[in-house]
Design a protein around this motif. Structure first.
Motif, PDB file in Angstrom:
ATOM      1  N   LYS A 258       0.817  -1.213   0.000  1.00  0.00           N
ATOM      2  CA  LYS A 258       0.000   0.000   0.000  1.00  0.00           C
ATOM      3  C   LYS A 258       0.850   1.262   0.000  1.00  0.00           C
ATOM      4  N   HIS A 259       2.010   1.198   0.628  1.00  0.00           N
ATOM      5  CA  HIS A 259       2.808   2.415   0.840  1.00  0.00           C
ATOM      6  C   HIS A 259       4.117   2.445   0.053  1.00  0.00           C
ATOM      7  N   LYS A 260       4.415   1.420  -0.726  1.00  0.00           N
ATOM      8  CA  LYS A 260       5.734   1.315  -1.345  1.00  0.00           C
ATOM      9  C   LYS A 260       6.026   2.422  -2.356  1.00  0.00           C
ATOM     10  N   THR A 261       5.002   3.048  -2.929  1.00  0.00           N
ATOM     11  CA  THR A 261       5.248   4.114  -3.906  1.00  0.00           C
ATOM     12  C   THR A 261       6.018   5.285  -3.297  1.00  0.00           C
ATOM     13  N   LYS A 262       5.913   5.437  -1.969  1.00  0.00           N
ATOM     14  CA  LYS A 262       6.631   6.532  -1.300  1.00  0.00           C
ATOM     15  C   LYS A 262       8.141   6.316  -1.342  1.00  0.00           C
ATOM     16  N   LEU A 263       8.572   5.054  -1.455  1.00  0.00           N
ATOM     17  CA  LEU A 263      10.002   4.753  -1.433  1.00  0.00           C
ATOM     18  C   LEU A 263      10.730   5.255  -2.666  1.00  0.00           C
ATOM     19  N   SER A 264      10.045   5.235  -3.805  1.00  0.00           N
ATOM     20  CA  SER A 264      10.700   5.593  -5.069  1.00  0.00           C
ATOM     21  C   SER A 264      11.188   7.030  -5.090  1.00  0.00           C
ATOM     22  N   LYS A 265      10.637   7.871  -4.213  1.00  0.00           N
ATOM     23  CA  LYS A 265      11.017   9.276  -4.183  1.00  0.00           C
ATOM     24  C   LYS A 265      12.209   9.547  -3.266  1.00  0.00           C
ATOM     25  N   LEU A 266      12.638   8.523  -2.532  1.00  0.00           N
ATOM     26  CA  LEU A 266      13.678   8.743  -1.535  1.00  0.00           C
ATOM     27  C   LEU A 266      15.077   8.510  -2.094  1.00  0.00           C
ATOM     28  N   PRO A 267      16.027   9.412  -1.756  1.00  0.00           N
ATOM     29  CA  PRO A 267      17.430   9.172  -2.135  1.00  0.00           C
ATOM     30  C   PRO A 267      18.018   8.055  -1.283  1.00  0.00           C
ATOM     31  N   ILE A 268      19.204   7.595  -1.642  1.00  0.00           N
ATOM     32  CA  ILE A 268      19.817   6.452  -0.973  1.00  0.00           C
ATOM     33  C   ILE A 268      20.009   6.690   0.518  1.00  0.00           C
ATOM     34  N   HIS A 269      20.470   7.885   0.912  1.00  0.00           N
ATOM     35  CA  HIS A 269      20.753   8.103   2.330  1.00  0.00           C
ATOM     36  C   HIS A 269      19.482   8.038   3.177  1.00  0.00           C
ATOM     37  N   GLU A 270      18.335   8.429   2.614  1.00  0.00           N
ATOM     38  CA  GLU A 270      17.089   8.331   3.374  1.00  0.00           C
ATOM     39  C   GLU A 270      16.596   6.891   3.437  1.00  0.00           C
ATOM     40  N   LEU A 271      16.899   6.109   2.422  1.00  0.00           N
ATOM     41  CA  LEU A 271      16.553   4.695   2.467  1.00  0.00           C
ATOM     42  C   LEU A 271      17.383   3.969   3.532  1.00  0.00           C
ATOM     43  N   THR A 272      18.628   4.377   3.715  1.00  0.00           N
ATOM     44  CA  THR A 272      19.444   3.754   4.761  1.00  0.00           C
ATOM     45  C   THR A 272      18.922   4.140   6.152  1.00  0.00           C
ATOM     46  N   VAL A 273      18.433   5.369   6.289  1.00  0.00           N
ATOM     47  CA  VAL A 273      17.794   5.775   7.546  1.00  0.00           C
ATOM     48  C   VAL A 273      16.555   4.920   7.794  1.00  0.00           C
ATOM     49  N   PHE A 274      15.793   4.667   6.729  1.00  0.00           N
ATOM     50  CA  PHE A 274      14.610   3.815   6.827  1.00  0.00           C
ATOM     51  C   PHE A 274      15.004   2.390   7.240  1.00  0.00           C
ATOM     52  N   ASN A 275      16.119   1.896   6.706  1.00  0.00           N
ATOM     53  CA  ASN A 275      16.611   0.573   7.099  1.00  0.00           C
ATOM     54  C   ASN A 275      16.792   0.479   8.621  1.00  0.00           C
ATOM     55  N   GLU A 276      17.463   1.465   9.188  1.00  0.00           N
ATOM     56  CA  GLU A 276      17.755   1.437  10.608  1.00  0.00           C
ATOM     57  C   GLU A 276      16.483   1.550  11.434  1.00  0.00           C
ATOM     58  N   SER A 277      15.564   2.385  10.989  1.00  0.00           N
ATOM     59  CA  SER A 277      14.287   2.516  11.684  1.00  0.00           C
ATOM     60  C   SER A 277      13.520   1.195  11.650  1.00  0.00           C
ATOM     61  N   MET A 278      13.605   0.508  10.541  1.00  0.00           N
ATOM     62  CA  MET A 278      12.966  -0.795  10.372  1.00  0.00           C
ATOM     63  C   MET A 278      13.528  -1.809  11.380  1.00  0.00           C
ATOM     64  N   PHE A 279      14.841  -1.856  11.494  1.00  0.00           N
ATOM     65  CA  PHE A 279      15.470  -2.795  12.423  1.00  0.00           C
ATOM     66  C   PHE A 279      15.074  -2.489  13.871  1.00  0.00           C
ATOM     67  N   ARG A 280      15.046  -1.220  14.245  1.00  0.00           N
ATOM     68  CA  ARG A 280      14.679  -0.853  15.612  1.00  0.00           C
ATOM     69  C   ARG A 280      13.234  -1.239  15.917  1.00  0.00           C
ATOM     70  N   THR A 281      12.364  -1.085  14.925  1.00  0.00           N
ATOM     71  CA  THR A 281      10.952  -1.408  15.133  1.00  0.00           C
ATOM     72  C   THR A 281      10.765  -2.888  15.413  1.00  0.00           C
ATOM     73  N   VAL A 282      11.444  -3.730  14.650  1.00  0.00           N
ATOM     74  CA  VAL A 282      11.338  -5.167  14.872  1.00  0.00           C
ATOM     75  C   VAL A 282      12.005  -5.558  16.192  1.00  0.00           C
ATOM     76  N   GLU A 283      13.158  -4.948  16.483  1.00  0.00           N
ATOM     77  CA  GLU A 283      13.921  -5.291  17.677  1.00  0.00           C
ATOM     78  C   GLU A 283      13.128  -5.034  18.961  1.00  0.00           C
ATOM     79  N   THR A 284      12.286  -4.027  18.951  1.00  0.00           N
ATOM     80  CA  THR A 284      11.563  -3.640  20.168  1.00  0.00           C
ATOM     81  C   THR A 284      10.137  -4.176  20.199  1.00  0.00           C
ATOM     82  N   GLU A 285       9.789  -5.025  19.238  1.00  0.00           N
ATOM     83  CA  GLU A 285       8.433  -5.594  19.191  1.00  0.00           C
ATOM     84  C   GLU A 285       8.383  -6.913  19.962  1.00  0.00           C
ATOM     85  N   ASP A 286       7.525  -6.974  20.964  1.00  0.00           N
ATOM     86  CA  ASP A 286       7.436  -8.166  21.809  1.00  0.00           C
ATOM     87  C   ASP A 286       6.364  -9.152  21.345  1.00  0.00           C
ATOM     88  N   ASN A 287       5.423  -8.697  20.512  1.00  0.00           N
ATOM     89  CA  ASN A 287       4.360  -9.578  20.043  1.00  0.00           C
ATOM     90  C   ASN A 287       4.854 -10.394  18.848  1.00  0.00           C
TER      91      ASN A 287
END
Length: 354
Positions: A258-287
């Motif tokens: 649903k949201h992947k179209t937003k990624l195409s507008k991002l430069p590489i450095h913002e995608l790497t920021v997104f990578n790290e945010s993704m890892f933190r979200t999974v790391e702190t999820e207990d369910n």
């Protein structure tokens, strides 16, 4: 120059260091030294006593007060001294801000684990923290005292702080700002200038608490933020809040298609920021079910990166996966997505060989 360590390494050092060794942590204020010490040992069921030596005006604050016992003078143990025979972790903060007479009392404590003839219970530890920098009013430490410590410069990484921030539910706007501006986590002021305020990790926590009570970012709100992190940093933070319309990582991990179209507008450095945010979200999820859904959407994300030839972003994602910072995320990926593991194992080998 002391050995520099991050938060992960500090936990490991605390685990492997014998309890009769004393540890000294060198670093600026507000970077989480005391929090990590307390969390590490409380988790093991040990009592942690923190003493701020820089606030003590008399040796009696540390060693207890004299009392007449018959014809002899004895000392009443201080309030913190364990009387149940159980070992204690004694965290002596602000060691190099203590008065010389306080430091003399510390000498016997660090060498023999004794105060006025009274021994700490077997297994007790002594850990201390000192500030380093010209902006502090410091007391020179005796070389004989320094020699009694294993010394490490504590320098937690921005990634470690962000992971902690997610776990502590720090306001997402603060997290988003530090993600995009990692150099702003610690003070940008090079020289101390009296009462001029500057930012540090503790102050960002306070900003988060302020943000919970701010409905409208008006001039008064902006001034209140500036009173916590300083004018220069506050201007950058407020401007970011007014202009930032970044990705919502939980939306992406819940419904990537649903949201992947937003990624195409991002430069590489913002995608790497997104990578790290993704890892933190999974790391702190207990369910477990939520984590499984996140990983399934990460798989779609990896496929999107491959399809769009984002090899640099894949390399960055793989480096995060191969690090020791996100162990729960690694387990989740192994459990719920054989595709990711099978497709990235070669990438990891290549990174290690390069």
């Amino acid at each position: 120059m002391p050995v520099k360590i991050n938060s992960t390494e500090l936990h490991r050092i605390l685990a492997i260091t014998p309890d009769h060794h004393n540890i000294m942590l060198v670093g600026k204020h507000g970077i989480g030294k005391s929090q990590i010490i307390e969390k590490h040992f409380v988790k093991q069921g040990k009592k942690v006593v923190t003493l701020f030596l820089g606030q003590m005006s008399d040796p009696g604050d540390l060693i207890g007060l004299p009392v007449l016992d018959g014809s002899k003078t004895d000392f009443r143990p201080p309030w913190w001294f364990p009387d149940d025979g159980k070992p204690v972790v004694l965290f002596l903060d602000e060691l190099n801000r203590a008065r010389p007479e306080i430091l003399q009392c510390v000498m016997d404590l660090t060498l023999n684990k004794r105060l006025n003839g009274k021994s700490l219970p077997q297994g007790s530890r002594i850990i201390t923290a000192v500030n380093e920098g010209e902006e502090y009013q410091l007391t020179d430490l005796d070389p004989a005292l320094v020699s009694r410590f294993n010394i490490y410069t504590f320098a937690p990484t921005v990634a470690e702080w962000l992971l902690w921030a997610v776990e502590q539910k720090i306001d997402h706007r603060v997290i988003d700002f530090i993600e995009k501006n990692p150099d702003m986590l610690d003070s940008v002021t090079k020289e101390y200038a009296g009462l001029e305020k500057s930012n540090d990790r503790r102050s960002w926590h306070r900003v988060s608490e302020l943000m919970a009570n701010i409905d409208e970012l008006d001039k008064t709100a902006e001034r209140s933020i500036a009173g916590v992190i300083g004018i220069f940093t506050a201007l950058k933070f407020v401007n970011f809040l007014k202009t930032n319309h970044g990705l919502n990582v939980k939306q992406m991990l819940t419904d990537f298609e649903k949201h992947k179209t937003k990624l195409s507008k991002l430069p590489i450095h913002e995608l790497t920021v997104f990578n790290e945010s993704m890892f933190r979200t999974v790391e702190t999820e207990d369910n477990a079910e939520t984590a499984k859904r996140y990983v399934q959407n990460i798989e779609l994300y990896i496929k999107w990166l491959q399809k769009n030839s984002k090899s640099e972003v894949i390399a960055h994602w793989t480096t995060l996966y191969d690090s020791s910072t996100y162990p729960k995320t690694k387990v989740a990926v192994l459990s719920y997505s054989p595709f990711i593991f099978n497709n990235l194992v070669e990438f990891i080998k290549n990174i290690r060989m390069s």
